[in-house]
Design a protein around this motif. Structure first.
Motif, short mmCIF file in Angstrom:
data_model
loop_
_atom_site.label_atom_id
_atom_site.label_comp_id
_atom_site.label_asym_id
_atom_site.label_seq_id
_atom_site.Cartn_x
_atom_site.Cartn_y
_atom_site.Cartn_z
N ARG A 38 1.03 -1.36 -0.07
CA ARG A 38 -0.12 -0.40 -0.09
C ARG A 38 1.32 1.74 -0.04
NH1 ARG A 38 -2.30 0.13 5.12
NH2 ARG A 38 -0.86 -2.62 5.18
N ILE A 39 0.76 2.01 -0.12
CA ILE A 39 0.97 4.05 -0.50
C ILE A 39 0.82 4.77 0.60
CG2 ILE A 39 0.30 4.08 -2.49
CD1 ILE A 39 3.04 5.02 -3.36
N SER A 40 1.62 5.49 1.21
CA SER A 40 0.03 6.61 1.68
C SER A 40 -0.03 8.03 0.59
CB SER A 40 1.66 6.83 2.67
OG SER A 40 2.52 7.94 2.18
N ASP A 41 -0.78 8.29 0.96
CA ASP A 41 -0.92 9.89 0.62
C ASP A 41 -0.47 10.87 0.72
OD1 ASP A 41 -3.95 8.66 0.87
OD2 ASP A 41 -4.53 9.81 2.27
N TRP A 89 10.10 -1.11 -8.53
CA TRP A 89 10.85 -1.30 -7.90
C TRP A 89 10.02 -0.57 -6.30
CZ3 TRP A 89 13.03 2.03 -3.87
CH2 TRP A 89 13.73 3.04 -3.82
N LEU A 90 9.96 -0.25 -6.01
CA LEU A 90 8.32 -0.45 -5.00
C LEU A 90 8.64 -1.95 -4.41
CD1 LEU A 90 6.40 3.46 -4.88
CD2 LEU A 90 8.78 2.77 -3.53
N THR A 91 8.39 -2.47 -5.45
CA THR A 91 7.35 -4.04 -5.25
C THR A 91 8.80 -4.37 -3.93
OG1 THR A 91 5.08 -3.75 -5.98
CG2 THR A 91 6.11 -5.82 -5.17
N VAL A 92 9.58 -3.67 -4.87
CA VAL A 92 10.64 -5.02 -4.33
C VAL A 92 11.59 -4.63 -3.31
CG1 VAL A 92 12.97 -5.68 -5.42
CG2 VAL A 92 11.26 -5.55 -6.77
N MET A 93 12.05 -2.91 -3.60
CA MET A 93 12.36 -2.56 -2.29
C MET A 93 12.24 -1.74 -1.05
SD MET A 93 16.17 -2.52 -3.70
CE MET A 93 16.97 -1.68 -3.13
N ALA A 94 11.44 -1.19 -0.73
CA ALA A 94 10.38 -0.95 0.38
C ALA A 94 10.38 -1.56 1.38
CB ALA A 94 8.61 -0.37 -0.11
N PRO A 95 10.83 -0.91 2.65
CA PRO A 95 11.19 -2.30 3.47
C PRO A 95 9.99 -2.85 4.02
CG PRO A 95 11.81 0.27 3.91
CD PRO A 95 11.04 0.14 2.50
N ASP A 140 10.61 5.94 1.56
CA ASP A 140 10.72 4.47 0.58
C ASP A 140 10.48 5.31 -1.07
OD1 ASP A 140 10.70 3.14 3.19
OD2 ASP A 140 8.53 3.36 3.01
N LEU A 141 10.43 6.26 -1.82
CA LEU A 141 10.32 6.94 -2.69
C LEU A 141 11.93 6.49 -3.68
CD1 LEU A 141 8.01 9.30 -3.13
CD2 LEU A 141 7.79 7.40 -3.72
N PRO A 142 11.97 6.01 -4.87
CA PRO A 142 13.29 6.36 -4.82
C PRO A 142 13.95 7.55 -5.17
CG PRO A 142 11.35 5.75 -6.83
CD PRO A 142 11.43 5.54 -5.21
N PRO A 143 15.50 7.34 -5.57
CA PRO A 143 16.25 9.25 -5.33
C PRO A 143 15.78 9.79 -5.83
CG PRO A 143 18.04 7.58 -4.89
CD PRO A 143 16.14 6.58 -5.56
N GLU A 144 15.36 9.64 -7.58
CA GLU A 144 14.92 10.38 -8.32
C GLU A 144 13.92 10.60 -8.66
OE1 GLU A 144 13.68 6.27 -10.63
OE2 GLU A 144 15.45 7.05 -9.08
#
Length: 509
Positions: free
Chosen positions: A339-342, A366-372, A380-384
């Motif tokens: 799930r992703i926060s607002d 990427w988030l499915t794999v990397m978000a803790p 948790d969003l990627p650097p870019e």
């Protein structure tokens, strides 16, 4: 895997092919006449048929050509290889009109016969994947006014066979719109054939489009139908049409004008009833002014134009698309959807998305794999997305996610099919955006790792790093295709034998 069905009244032919295919890991089932095949198909039902059918052309009790016609009625996507003596080549060529995959002249070279059957298996599996994707594809997502305009246009065009030109930036969804136009048209029961004209070398593109006759050039051992013939009765999608070589544009113009063309090396005109949908990210008017694109072809293609908006022009769709892609990635990887926060969604809404919807799909993968955690927070969003400077990472810590789809792709869209795959990410940075410091980071990490190994006195640095790199790529590709090796090899741009050998060499079994 379903078996290869072999139909021949000659017991020695059946025996030789059975043994050769079993050695190659392909299961078989043999028949002596067409009647037995039709009975077996009736008993097996739609799901129990063969992977490929290999049939002789002349047998007591029935003709291979008659069998081809009856099998194609029941299983239109099944590759059928017709075996024939050289004296029967005229009959074999006519088999192509009935949809044969290839013909195999007798006496045949056994390794070449196995390789031909292997190609037919790969084609069969591609058809299964395409059908799976088409069946799983939801209606395109989009509440933004610009997308509603696109949906309305698709609806208006549903009863028309007019040529359509789709324009929009890379990753904006051109192929999905083309598929939707086909799906909702009167040609929906016919084939949808896609080809990326920019991804095929110029020397091969003519043969890919129009086919070739036997002996037309070195290596043309059999007659081959091109994409126009394959799309007969359906839709041909010409992606990146702006990159088509100038001399081929002339041939395409003729096909669009009168529906006929010549195979490479052929002397008889071939007719094809095909609806053409073209797409490009380029400014074709500018290409015409520069002399790189024929003006008459441009006007022939530009009958109806659909302009797809950038993702930044439909930001209100980002929350819905994000949650859709997170669900999709979870299904691909066999994990619980995150799930992703607002706050995280709001931050995504401020990002520029140079790679459009495809880049959003990459980020969700990427988030499915990397978000803790199961709840994705803004941090948790990627650097870019966050605008952070990437931290160089050694190769040992590099993460490689599934690779980008093949040129004839179904993943650049408003809502990708459930089985479509996300492009690669390296060291947590999604590809598909402009090159910059993040792209340089993993290269710097590679340099750091290489220097460390060299300084340690290691004498097999090349092999050590190559094995690690290849292992990550292959594992990521297999994960993205749920273990389907042939599809994984296609996505990586390598051959089936290569991926099998690499899996064995790298101990990835």
């Amino acid at each position: 895997m379903k078996p290869i069905w072999i139909v021949d009244d000659d017991q020695s032919i059946r025996f030789v092919l059975e043994k050769a295919l079993l050695r190659d890991g392909l299961p078989t089932r043999s028949f002596t006449n067409p009647r037995e095949v039709l009975q077996a198909l009736e008993a097996a039902g739609d799901e129990g048929g063969p992977q490929v059918l290999v049939s002789d052309i002349r047998m007591p009790g029935g003709s291979g050509l008659d069998l081809l016609g009856k099998v194609k009625e029941k299983l239109p996507g099944l590759p059928v290889i017709i075996m024939t003596a050289f004296s029967d080549l005229d009959s074999a060529v006519s088999a192509f009109q009935g949809g044969a995959f290839e013909y195999l002249p007798k006496p045949f070279d056994l390794p070449k016969a196995v390789e031909l059957i292997r190609r037919a298996v790969e084609e069969s599996q591609r058809e299964e994947v395409a059908e799976e994707r088409m069946g799983a594809t939801p209606e395109m997502l989009g509440q933004a006014p610009a997308m509603q305009d696109v949906f309305r246009a698709i609806g208006r065009l549903s009863q028309s066979n007019v040529t359509v030109l789709i324009t929009g930036e890379s990753g904006s969804g051109k192929e999905l719109v083309a598929r939707a136009l086909h799906k909702h048209s009167q040609r929906a029961s016919g084939p949808f054939v896609a080809i990326n004209t920019a991804a095929i070398p110029k020397d091969l593109l003519e043969s890919e489009l129009f086919g070739h006759e036997r002996g037309a050039f070195t290596g043309a051992q059999t007659m081959r139908r091109g994409r126009f013939e394959q799309a007969d009765g359906g839709t041909l999608f010409l992606d990146e049409i702006g990159d088509m070589p100038f001399d081929l544009q002339t041939r395409l113009l003729r096909v669009l004008s009168d529906g006929s063309f010549y195979r490479v090396g052929g002397h008889s005109a071939v007719k094809a009833n095909v609806r053409v949908i073209a797409a490009t990210h380029q400014d074709l008017e500018q290409r015409v002014r520069e002399g790189g694109f024929r003006e008459d072809l441009f006007h022939r293609l530009n009958v109806i134009r659909l302009r797809l908006p950038r993702l930044t022009d439909r930001r209100e769709d980002i929350p819905m698309l994000t949650r859709h892609f997170l669900q999709q990635s979870a299904r691909q990887l066999g994990v619980e959807p995150k799930r992703i926060s607002d706050a995280a969604v709001a931050r995504l809404g401020t990002f520029g998305f140079p790679g459009n919807v495809r880049q959003l799909e990459n980020i969700c993968h990427w988030l499915t794999v990397m978000a803790p955690a199961q709840m994705i927070e803004e941090k948790d969003l990627p650097p870019e997305v966050l605008g952070d400077e990437p931290v160089p990472a050694p190769m040992a810590q590099a993460v490689v996610a599934p690779p980008a789809a093949s040129p004839a792709r179904a993943d650049e869209g408003l809502a990708a099919p459930a089985s479509s795959q996300a492009p690669a990410t390296v060291s947590g940075t999604a590809l598909g955006r402009p090159a910059g410091s993040a792209d340089e980071a993993w290269e710097h990490g590679l340099e750091v790792e290489a220097n460390a190994l060299l300084a340690s006195g290691c004498h097999d640095v090349w092999d050590a790093l190559t094995r690690r790199f290849e292992s990550k790529l292959i594992l990521a590709a297999l994960a993205s295709t749920r273990g389907r090796r042939i599809e994984a090899a296609q996505k990586l741009g390598i051959g089936r034998n290569t991926i099998t050998r690499k899996i064995q060499e790298l101990g990835l079994e």
